[in-house]
Design an enzyme around this catalytic site. Structure first.
Site, mmCIF file in Angstrom:
data_model
loop_
_atom_site.group_PDB
_atom_site.id
_atom_site.type_symbol
_atom_site.label_atom_id
_atom_site.label_comp_id
_atom_site.label_asym_id
_atom_site.label_seq_id
_atom_site.Cartn_x
_atom_site.Cartn_y
_atom_site.Cartn_z
ATOM 1 N N HIS A 154 2.482 3.458 4.427
ATOM 2 C CA HIS A 154 1.061 3.123 4.440
ATOM 3 C C HIS A 154 0.943 1.603 4.595
ATOM 4 O O HIS A 154 1.814 0.858 4.131
ATOM 5 C CB HIS A 154 0.482 3.581 3.085
ATOM 6 C CG HIS A 154 -0.981 3.431 2.939
ATOM 7 N ND1 HIS A 154 -1.585 2.231 2.638
ATOM 8 C CD2 HIS A 154 -1.991 4.336 3.023
ATOM 9 C CE1 HIS A 154 -2.892 2.407 2.536
ATOM 10 N NE2 HIS A 154 -3.165 3.677 2.779
ATOM 11 N N ASP A 206 6.411 3.324 -3.481
ATOM 12 C CA ASP A 206 4.981 3.582 -3.361
ATOM 13 C C ASP A 206 4.748 5.022 -3.830
ATOM 14 O O ASP A 206 5.102 5.973 -3.137
ATOM 15 C CB ASP A 206 4.562 3.391 -1.894
ATOM 16 C CG ASP A 206 3.094 3.722 -1.673
ATOM 17 O OD1 ASP A 206 2.439 4.212 -2.613
ATOM 18 O OD2 ASP A 206 2.617 3.487 -0.548
ATOM 19 N N GLN A 255 1.050 8.793 -3.303
ATOM 20 C CA GLN A 255 0.897 10.221 -2.971
ATOM 21 C C GLN A 255 1.860 11.110 -3.747
ATOM 22 O O GLN A 255 1.784 12.333 -3.631
ATOM 23 C CB GLN A 255 1.100 10.452 -1.460
ATOM 24 C CG GLN A 255 0.072 9.764 -0.588
ATOM 25 C CD GLN A 255 -1.353 10.319 -0.744
ATOM 26 O OE1 GLN A 255 -1.577 11.352 -1.372
ATOM 27 N NE2 GLN A 255 -2.319 9.611 -0.185
ATOM 28 N N LYS A 289 -6.494 8.768 -7.242
ATOM 29 C CA LYS A 289 -5.903 9.957 -6.609
ATOM 30 C C LYS A 289 -5.426 10.973 -7.648
ATOM 31 O O LYS A 289 -4.989 12.072 -7.317
ATOM 32 C CB LYS A 289 -4.748 9.540 -5.692
ATOM 33 C CG LYS A 289 -5.206 8.705 -4.486
ATOM 34 C CD LYS A 289 -4.063 8.440 -3.543
ATOM 35 C CE LYS A 289 -4.245 7.222 -2.680
ATOM 36 N NZ LYS A 289 -5.149 7.389 -1.547
ATOM 37 N N CYS A 291 -4.400 4.693 7.624
ATOM 38 C CA CYS A 291 -3.752 3.420 7.229
ATOM 39 C C CYS A 291 -2.248 3.483 7.470
ATOM 40 O O CYS A 291 -1.453 3.003 6.643
ATOM 41 C CB CYS A 291 -4.045 3.068 5.777
ATOM 42 S SG CYS A 291 -5.799 2.900 5.443
HETATM 43 N N1 C6P Z 1 -4.097 6.446 1.052
HETATM 44 C C1 C6P Z 1 -5.321 8.134 2.273
HETATM 45 O O1 C6P Z 1 -6.361 8.731 2.611
HETATM 46 P P1 C6P Z 1 -5.200 2.478 -2.675
HETATM 47 O O2 C6P Z 1 -6.115 2.330 -1.512
HETATM 48 O O3 C6P Z 1 -4.693 1.148 -3.164
HETATM 49 O O4 C6P Z 1 -5.742 3.328 -3.754
HETATM 50 O O5 C6P Z 1 -3.909 3.292 -2.146
HETATM 51 C C2 C6P Z 1 -3.202 2.815 -1.043
HETATM 52 C C3 C6P Z 1 -2.147 3.784 -0.602
HETATM 53 C C4 C6P Z 1 -0.828 3.404 -0.689
HETATM 54 N N2 C6P Z 1 0.162 4.236 -0.318
HETATM 55 C C5 C6P Z 1 -0.080 5.464 0.161
HETATM 56 C C6 C6P Z 1 1.068 6.351 0.536
HETATM 57 C C7 C6P Z 1 -1.406 5.908 0.278
HETATM 58 O O6 C6P Z 1 -1.632 7.137 0.752
HETATM 59 C C8 C6P Z 1 -2.462 5.052 -0.100
HETATM 60 C C9 C6P Z 1 -3.889 5.462 0.083
HETATM 61 C C10 C6P Z 1 -5.411 6.977 1.306
HETATM 62 O O7 C6P Z 1 -4.223 8.490 2.697
HETATM 63 C C11 C6P Z 1 -6.376 5.950 1.817
HETATM 64 S S1 C6P Z 1 -5.835 5.203 3.321
#
Ligand code: C6P
Length: 409
Positions: free
Chosen positions: A122, A199, A202, A225, A363
């Site tokens: 991401h 990371d 997910q 999430k 993203c």
């Molecule tokens: N993915 C998706 O719809 P934030 O925005 O900081 O809460 O999370 C960022 C992030 C980092 N790593 C991974 C693997 C992610 O999936 C995400 C957020 C959302 O897939 C928004 S793009």
């Protein structure tokens, strides 16, 4: 609480109709719905307390501090961290990863050092490392994915060298649904002296994650999430790594002693929590992890995996539908495209049917390029989804196909 009906009843947002249809929520990878215990915990704090933490000595402030620190302890237990002090509250995964990039990597990397990552990251686990490379002269090295999108340990092993100082890898891809062997990657990375940043955005909402078993140096994830409000997240770090990390925010509450010309820092985690924190968010996150523990993360993982694998099978069998990533094993999502229809149009038709999915590059632009597409549609699952939601997903696809075949005649 184990039945799907019980779990669903805890999510008030599901009790509504959208465009004349009962809501089908298939966008949990973007953000999860919020269960009643989270809503109640946050509301109770706002209604009955609302005080800041670690400052005043009056009763409300002490209660707020207790609740805030209890939430930290809940999160530590949830991710298998040895001590609550290894758990830092941030705004979310993005801020957590930036904290490691700015506070740790920019201090410890030098020209010629290598940062290992994958094309499936991401942007939040990619752009900060580009910035570190620019600032330090370190080099980004990408481990190539297998043709089906999986990350092989052999490829990781081959890409590691004595120059690798840092490995940044997602535990679960937000597009491919793949689950990476992070514990094994950490073992290989540590053997060459590299630090491992995971990371978990997910993975933590979908799998039992134990940082002690993974032996990662850092783990980043977002509360929203998991069913907590937006604006709260976590950076876990091994105690020695947090000691070696500089704060990102300087100011109130993160100091030990302030003189006119210089200051010293408080011990972690306070060192990283400058300013008045998101107390309501932290309390909501504590409630969210307790709620998920009540279901059991092994149950959540089996449930999400079953739904995602069945979704993959059903979608792959529909003419003109392309599904991305391996059929199994996968975490709770499936990205797809319908031949000849832009994913944003797919999401629009779904919305007209009361079905929330996401469309776009998620993203993950380098990964879109690797897949050879500009964007995909994506259905993603939470503990409240069931087989009827898979029926809705198929119904949405058939409705989209019908709509666009009419339009093209
Ligand atoms: N993915 C998706 O719809 P934030 O925005 O900081 O809460 O999370 C960022 C992030 C980092 N790593 C991974 C693997 C992610 O999936 C995400 C957020 C959302 O897939 C928004 S793009």
């Amino acid at each position: 609480m184990t039945t799907l009906t019980d779990i669903r009843s805890a999510y008030p947002a599901l009790r509504q109709t959208i465009n004349g249809h009962p809501l089908t929520y298939l966008d949990s990878a973007a953000t999860a719905l919020k269960p009643t215990p989270v809503i109640e915990a946050v509301t109770a704090y706002l209604r009955e307390n609302g005080a800041s933490v670690h400052r005043s000595v009056h009763t409300l402030a002490e209660r707020a501090t207790e609740a805030y620190e209890a939430a930290r302890a809940d999160v530590a237990r949830f991710i298998g961290a040895a001590a609550p002090e290894t758990v830092v509250f941030t705004r979310g995964a993005t801020e957590s990863l930036n904290l490691v990039a700015y506070g740790y990597a920019r201090r410890h990397l030098a020209p010629g050092d290598e940062i290992l990552l994958t094309p499936a990251e991401h942007h939040s686990n990619l752009v900060p490392w580009q910035q570190v490379a620019l600032a330090t002269g370190a080099r980004l090295v990408y481990v190539e994915l297998e043709p089906d999108g999986q990350l092989s340990l052999e490829a990781v092993r081959a890409a590691l060298s004595e120059r690798t100082r840092l490995v940044a890898v997602t535990q679960a891809s937000n597009v491919l649904g793949t689950i990476n062997p992070v514990a094994e990657i950490a073992r290989l990375a540590h053997a060459v002296g590299a630090v491992v940043v995971v990371d978990g955005a997910q993975s933590v909402p979908h799998l039992p994650v134990d940082v002690t078993a993974l032996d990662c140096d850092f783990l980043a994830f977002s509360g929203h999430k998991l069913g907590a409000p937006t604006g709260i997240g976590i950076l876990y770090g091994k105690p020695e790594r947090l000691e070696e990390t500089e704060p990102l925010l300087f100011g109130g509450e993160m100091i030990q002693l302030v003189e006119r010309e210089r200051s010293t820092w408080a011990d972690p985690p306070a060192k990283f929590e400058g300013g008045t924190p998101n107390v309501a968010g932290a309390i909501g996150l504590g409630a969210a992890v307790r709620f998920l523990e009540g279901i059991g993360m092994a149950t959540v993982a089996a449930h999400d995996r079953e739904l995602a694998e069945e979704a993959y099978r059903r979608l792959a069998a529909i003419d003109g539908v392309r599904v991305y990533g391996p059929p199994a094993p996968r975490t709770g999502l499936v990205a797809f495209n319908i031949e000849g229809v832009h994913p944003h149009d797919v999401a629009q038709v779904f919305d007209a049917e009361g079905i929330a999915i996401r469309a776009g590059h998620h993203c993950a632009q380098p990964l879109m390029r690797w897949l050879g597409v500009a964007a995909t549609a994506r259905a993603s699952f939470g503990p409240y989804n069931g087989p009827d939601d898979l029926d809705a997903l198929v119904r949405g696809i058939l409705a989209t196909k019908r709509y666009f075949s009419r339009g093209s005649r």
